[in-house]
Design a protein around this motif. Sequence first.
Motif, PDB file in Angstrom:
ATOM      1  N   ARG A 125     -53.949  28.661 -88.196  1.00 17.87           N
ATOM      2  CA  ARG A 125     -52.392  28.271 -87.607  1.00 17.87           C
ATOM      3  C   ARG A 125     -51.979  29.568 -87.570  1.00 17.87           C
ATOM      4  NH1 ARG A 125     -49.790  23.292 -90.659  1.00 17.87           N
ATOM      5  NH2 ARG A 125     -48.547  23.530 -88.742  1.00 17.87           N
TER       6      ARG A 125
ATOM      7  N   GLY B 189     -47.802  29.236 -75.085  1.00 18.74           N
ATOM      8  CA  GLY B 189     -48.809  28.227 -75.237  1.00 18.74           C
ATOM      9  C   GLY B 189     -49.463  28.339 -76.563  1.00 18.74           C
TER      10      GLY B 189
ATOM     11  N   SER C  38     -48.848  26.408 -80.263  1.00 20.88           N
ATOM     12  CA  SER C  38     -49.899  25.210 -80.519  1.00 20.88           C
ATOM     13  C   SER C  38     -49.929  24.813 -81.798  1.00 20.88           C
ATOM     14  CB  SER C  38     -51.203  26.009 -79.862  1.00 20.88           C
ATOM     15  OG  SER C  38     -51.549  26.883 -80.494  1.00 20.88           O
TER      16      SER C  38
ATOM     17  N   ASN D 181     -47.872  24.642 -84.052  1.00 16.95           N
ATOM     18  CA  ASN D 181     -46.808  23.577 -84.556  1.00 16.95           C
ATOM     19  C   ASN D 181     -46.075  24.361 -86.012  1.00 16.95           C
ATOM     20  OD1 ASN D 181     -44.678  21.851 -84.542  1.00 16.95           O
ATOM     21  ND2 ASN D 181     -46.023  20.230 -85.658  1.00 16.95           N
TER      22      ASN D 181
ATOM     23  N   LEU E 268     -50.604  25.357 -73.324  1.00 11.74           N
ATOM     24  CA  LEU E 268     -50.460  24.624 -74.761  1.00 11.74           C
ATOM     25  C   LEU E 268     -51.766  23.750 -75.126  1.00 11.74           C
ATOM     26  CD1 LEU E 268     -49.017  24.045 -77.422  1.00 11.74           C
ATOM     27  CD2 LEU E 268     -47.349  22.666 -75.915  1.00 11.74           C
ATOM     28  N   PRO E 269     -51.937  22.670 -74.118  1.00 14.76           N
ATOM     29  CA  PRO E 269     -53.111  21.771 -74.568  1.00 14.76           C
ATOM     30  C   PRO E 269     -54.391  22.606 -74.771  1.00 14.76           C
ATOM     31  CG  PRO E 269     -52.247  21.406 -72.563  1.00 14.76           C
ATOM     32  CD  PRO E 269     -51.260  22.193 -73.094  1.00 14.76           C
TER      33      PRO E 269
ATOM     34  N   ASN F  15     -54.867  25.649 -75.778  1.00 14.14           N
ATOM     35  CA  ASN F  15     -54.792  26.498 -76.906  1.00 14.14           C
ATOM     36  C   ASN F  15     -54.997  25.533 -78.245  1.00 14.14           C
ATOM     37  OD1 ASN F  15     -54.356  29.573 -77.118  1.00 14.14           O
ATOM     38  ND2 ASN F  15     -52.981  28.851 -75.401  1.00 14.14           N
ATOM     39  N   ARG F  16     -54.219  24.207 -78.031  1.00 16.16           N
ATOM     40  CA  ARG F  16     -54.554  23.262 -79.152  1.00 16.16           C
ATOM     41  C   ARG F  16     -56.091  22.862 -79.175  1.00 16.16           C
ATOM     42  NH1 ARG F  16     -48.789  19.864 -78.813  1.00 16.16           N
ATOM     43  NH2 ARG F  16     -48.077  21.120 -80.427  1.00 16.16           N
ATOM     44  N   ARG F  17     -56.630  22.670 -78.021  1.00 16.45           N
ATOM     45  CA  ARG F  17     -58.065  22.186 -78.195  1.00 16.45           C
ATOM     46  C   ARG F  17     -59.162  23.549 -78.858  1.00 16.45           C
ATOM     47  NH1 ARG F  17     -56.936  20.091 -72.743  1.00 16.45           N
ATOM     48  NH2 ARG F  17     -57.578  22.252 -72.044  1.00 16.45           N
TER      49      ARG F  17
ATOM     50  N   LEU G 169     -51.062  19.608 -86.093  1.00 11.80           N
ATOM     51  CA  LEU G 169     -50.755  19.974 -84.987  1.00 11.80           C
ATOM     52  C   LEU G 169     -49.688  19.344 -84.302  1.00 11.80           C
ATOM     53  CD1 LEU G 169     -53.928  21.681 -83.549  1.00 11.80           C
ATOM     54  CD2 LEU G 169     -52.558  22.391 -85.072  1.00 11.80           C
TER      55      LEU G 169
END
Length: 210
Positions: free
Chosen positions: A8, A122, A126, A128, A190-191, A193-195, A209
């Motif tokens: 993170r 993003g 991501s 958080n 953003l989504p 990078n979260r994936r 997240l």
Amino acid sequence: MRKVLMWRWIFYFAGLLVMALGVSMTIKGQEVGIGPWDVLHVGLYKHFGLTIGTWGIITGFVIILATAAVLKEWPKIGTWLNMLLLGIFIDIFNWLLPDFTTFGAQLIIFIFGVIVMGYGAGMYISPNIGAGPRDSLMLLFVKKTGMSIKKVRTTIEVIVALVGWLFGGPIGVGTVLIALFLGQMIHYTLPQNRRVLMKIIGEQDEKVLL
């Protein structure tokens, strides 16, 4: 858990670095126009000296204190780091990147700068770890006024850009483009990078997240 926290923070710091590079690239193409907040920072730099990154830190610090006073709570550590590191990274990249004298070269560096900035935003959002000072201000106004994020963000950025322009900051077509389309880019980056981050840390840790 240590692995999750490590990744993170890696995404957070890498995202700030990439975003700062994008901001500096748009500043190098400032004949096209720069982001609303950067109009203010450049204007303050031209009017009072110091550096563009330093003014980014100062305005971020003032925003953090104001939002903390209203909400009666201190923001996450990531918000403070965003304020400090983004300004430092922008100054470093402003020093490293060459100046571009022709409009064509500035247009190219500006376009790539917006793309890099959108991806960096993003990436840093991501994990958080904490919203930046300006995002925190936007969310505060959304909470207090009940207006949509889009309306609040646009209103704030128009006011900030006008104040920056009064101090001599550069406004152009690029300023409008960043205000209108950067949020749309983050909607996709953003989504994405979260994936990637979820794939690294494991699907079971998705809740950290959110």
